[in-house]
Scaffold this active site. Sequence first.
Site, PDB file in Angstrom:
ATOM      1  N   SER A 134       0.753  -0.814   0.285  1.00 52.20           N
ATOM      2  CA  SER A 134       0.270  -0.047  -0.455  1.00 52.20           C
ATOM      3  C   SER A 134       0.975   1.499   0.074  1.00 52.20           C
ATOM      4  O   SER A 134       2.154   1.099   0.582  1.00 52.20           O
ATOM      5  CB  SER A 134      -0.805  -0.657   0.915  1.00 52.20           C
ATOM      6  OG  SER A 134      -1.379   1.483   1.240  1.00 52.20           O
ATOM      7  N   TYR A 147      -3.478  -1.983  10.520  1.00 53.01           N
ATOM      8  CA  TYR A 147      -3.756  -2.148   9.208  1.00 53.01           C
ATOM      9  C   TYR A 147      -1.787  -1.207   9.001  1.00 53.01           C
ATOM     10  O   TYR A 147      -1.205  -1.906   7.790  1.00 53.01           O
ATOM     11  CB  TYR A 147      -4.049  -1.238   8.226  1.00 53.01           C
ATOM     12  CG  TYR A 147      -4.070  -1.248   6.573  1.00 53.01           C
ATOM     13  CD1 TYR A 147      -4.576  -2.684   6.269  1.00 53.01           C
ATOM     14  CD2 TYR A 147      -3.301  -0.569   6.273  1.00 53.01           C
ATOM     15  CE1 TYR A 147      -4.849  -2.040   5.007  1.00 53.01           C
ATOM     16  CE2 TYR A 147      -3.330  -0.188   4.492  1.00 53.01           C
ATOM     17  CZ  TYR A 147      -4.537  -1.340   4.021  1.00 53.01           C
ATOM     18  OH  TYR A 147      -4.451  -2.089   2.959  1.00 53.01           O
TER      19      TYR A 147
HETATM   20  N1  LIG Z   1      -8.939  -0.478  -2.716  1.00 53.82           N
HETATM   21  C1  LIG Z   1      -7.262   0.272  -1.741  1.00 53.82           C
HETATM   22  O1  LIG Z   1      -7.278   2.199  -1.805  1.00 53.82           O
HETATM   23  C2  LIG Z   1      -6.231  -0.172  -1.283  1.00 53.82           C
HETATM   24  C3  LIG Z   1      -5.324   0.220  -0.965  1.00 53.82           C
HETATM   25  C4  LIG Z   1      -3.788   0.375  -1.359  1.00 53.82           C
HETATM   26  C5  LIG Z   1      -3.446  -0.821  -0.566  1.00 53.82           C
HETATM   27  N2  LIG Z   1      -4.934  -1.764  -0.967  1.00 53.82           N
HETATM   28  C6  LIG Z   1      -4.820  -3.543  -1.142  1.00 53.82           C
HETATM   29  O2  LIG Z   1      -5.423  -3.663  -1.771  1.00 53.82           O
HETATM   30  C7  LIG Z   1      -5.592  -5.646  -1.482  1.00 53.82           C
HETATM   31  C8  LIG Z   1      -7.301  -5.928  -1.750  1.00 53.82           C
HETATM   32  O3  LIG Z   1      -7.889  -4.467  -1.048  1.00 53.82           O
HETATM   33  P1  LIG Z   1      -9.021  -4.084  -1.381  1.00 53.82           P
HETATM   34  O4  LIG Z   1      -9.411  -2.822  -1.786  1.00 53.82           O
HETATM   35  O5  LIG Z   1      -9.296  -4.711  -2.747  1.00 53.82           O
HETATM   36  O6  LIG Z   1     -10.051  -4.851  -0.663  1.00 53.82           O
HETATM   37  P2  LIG Z   1     -11.684  -5.235  -0.527  1.00 53.82           P
HETATM   38  O7  LIG Z   1     -12.085  -5.991   1.032  1.00 53.82           O
HETATM   39  O8  LIG Z   1     -12.724  -5.077  -1.695  1.00 53.82           O
HETATM   40  O9  LIG Z   1     -11.362  -7.055  -1.310  1.00 53.82           O
HETATM   41  C9  LIG Z   1     -10.364  -7.442  -0.661  1.00 53.82           C
HETATM   42  C10 LIG Z   1     -10.690  -9.689  -0.374  1.00 53.82           C
HETATM   43  O10 LIG Z   1      -9.793 -10.026   0.386  1.00 53.82           O
HETATM   44  C11 LIG Z   1     -10.433 -11.425   1.483  1.00 53.82           C
HETATM   45  N3  LIG Z   1     -10.002 -11.669   2.171  1.00 53.82           N
HETATM   46  C12 LIG Z   1     -10.212 -11.041   3.520  1.00 53.82           C
HETATM   47  N4  LIG Z   1      -9.411 -12.274   4.937  1.00 53.82           N
HETATM   48  C13 LIG Z   1      -9.798 -12.850   4.206  1.00 53.82           C
HETATM   49  C14 LIG Z   1      -8.823 -14.205   4.243  1.00 53.82           C
HETATM   50  N5  LIG Z   1      -8.412 -13.950   5.630  1.00 53.82           N
HETATM   51  N6  LIG Z   1      -8.750 -15.175   2.991  1.00 53.82           N
HETATM   52  C15 LIG Z   1      -9.014 -14.804   2.289  1.00 53.82           C
HETATM   53  N7  LIG Z   1      -9.603 -13.733   1.581  1.00 53.82           N
HETATM   54  C16 LIG Z   1      -9.968 -13.069   2.175  1.00 53.82           C
HETATM   55  C17 LIG Z   1     -11.699 -10.621   1.096  1.00 53.82           C
HETATM   56  O11 LIG Z   1     -12.970 -11.728   0.995  1.00 53.82           O
HETATM   57  C18 LIG Z   1     -12.015  -9.893  -0.144  1.00 53.82           C
HETATM   58  O12 LIG Z   1     -12.322 -10.760  -1.295  1.00 53.82           O
HETATM   59  C19 LIG Z   1      -5.362  -5.676   0.137  1.00 53.82           C
HETATM   60  O13 LIG Z   1      -4.173  -6.507   0.495  1.00 53.82           O
HETATM   61  C20 LIG Z   1      -5.281  -3.901   0.167  1.00 53.82           C
HETATM   62  O14 LIG Z   1      -5.071  -3.337   1.609  1.00 53.82           O
HETATM   63  C21 LIG Z   1      -5.808  -1.593  -0.929  1.00 53.82           C
END
Ligand SMILES: NC(=O)c1ccc[n+]([C@@H]2O[C@H](COP(=O)([O-])OP(=O)(O)OC[C@H]3O[C@@H](n4cnc5c(N)ncnc54)[C@H](O)[C@@H]3O)[C@@H](O)[C@H]2O)c1
Length: 261
Positions: A134, A147
């Site tokens: 991130s 986080y």
């Molecule tokens: N959306 C953003 O702005 C953003 C920014 C920086 C980093 N990220 C990172 O990107 C990744 C995806 O984020 P996103 O926004 O798509 O999130 P999201 O919540 O939309 O999707 C996350 C997915 O992970 C799955 N998940 C959660 N816990 C789990 C577990 N214990 N085992 C297996 N699967 C699990 C959920 O069911 C979901 O399908 C994350 O690691 C998040 O920290 C997101």
Amino acid sequence: MYDCLRSKIVIVTGGSQGIGEAIADAFHKEGCSVYNFDVRKPEEDRAGICYIECDVSSETNVSASIAEVVKRSGRIDIVVNNAGIEKYNAAGEVPSEEWDEIIGVNLKGSFLMSKYAIPHLLRTKEGVILYTASVQSSMVQKRDAAYVTSKHALLGLARSVAIDYAPYIRSVAICPGTILTPLQLWCARQEVGNDPEKVERKLAQWGRLCPMERQGKPEEVANVAVFMATSYASYVTGTCIYIDGGLSSFIPESAPGQEKV
Ligand SMILES: NC(=O)c1ccc[n+]([C@@H]2O[C@H](COP(=O)([O-])OP(=O)(O)OC[C@H]3O[C@@H](n4cnc5c(N)ncnc54)[C@H](O)[C@@H]3O)[C@@H](O)[C@H]2O)c1
């Protein structure tokens, strides 16, 4: 299309929605066999993407799921550690169970996936592990201690894997900025409640925090993840790449349109 990716066996964690879904789809379009390890089934079955129910924070789940992929496909070429969760609290307030949960999914989950996949990736002699870290791997949002800690630590894990397993495995962290996904919607609702107009305004405001003045799309992260797994990135390892519209390079005082004193 990248010919070098055709028929590769790819695991994406957290591939049921958001960034993981876009990454899984993007590898599938490249002709890869894609496995989605997620605690939750995707809302719709996606042709060519095989769902395996797996909580990445559980060692028994991870070892069994990896074994299942090897049983079905014979090998593993690429792993994308993308599953992640976020809950807002400052270090002095975060309940210990919440700390364990966030670190358990975001960091230990990525460690467990690495641990069980590495022997298989080594066998290919050109394995790739990607970690969805991130902008918060180097920047800090208020009241997000667990986080932020997990995402800072992921850079260490990505670098350690790169150093310990070069030249047979490349390991790269990808660092998204503000990307419009269900997680983002959840974060916005935590701040402003459920009123759709307020949520929309909050999301737009987050978008304006970066020089490109908009949120990113999951596909814009997926495109970079796919490229990092290709032979075009064959000398890239032990590092991270930001996909953040310039957010991590930006000094807020220079925001466009901001009044000068
Ligand atoms: N959306 C953003 O702005 C953003 C920014 C920086 C980093 N990220 C990172 O990107 C990744 C995806 O984020 P996103 O926004 O798509 O999130 P999201 O919540 O939309 O999707 C996350 C997915 O992970 C799955 N998940 C959660 N816990 C789990 C577990 N214990 N085992 C297996 N699967 C699990 C959920 O069911 C979901 O399908 C994350 O690691 C998040 O920290 C997101």
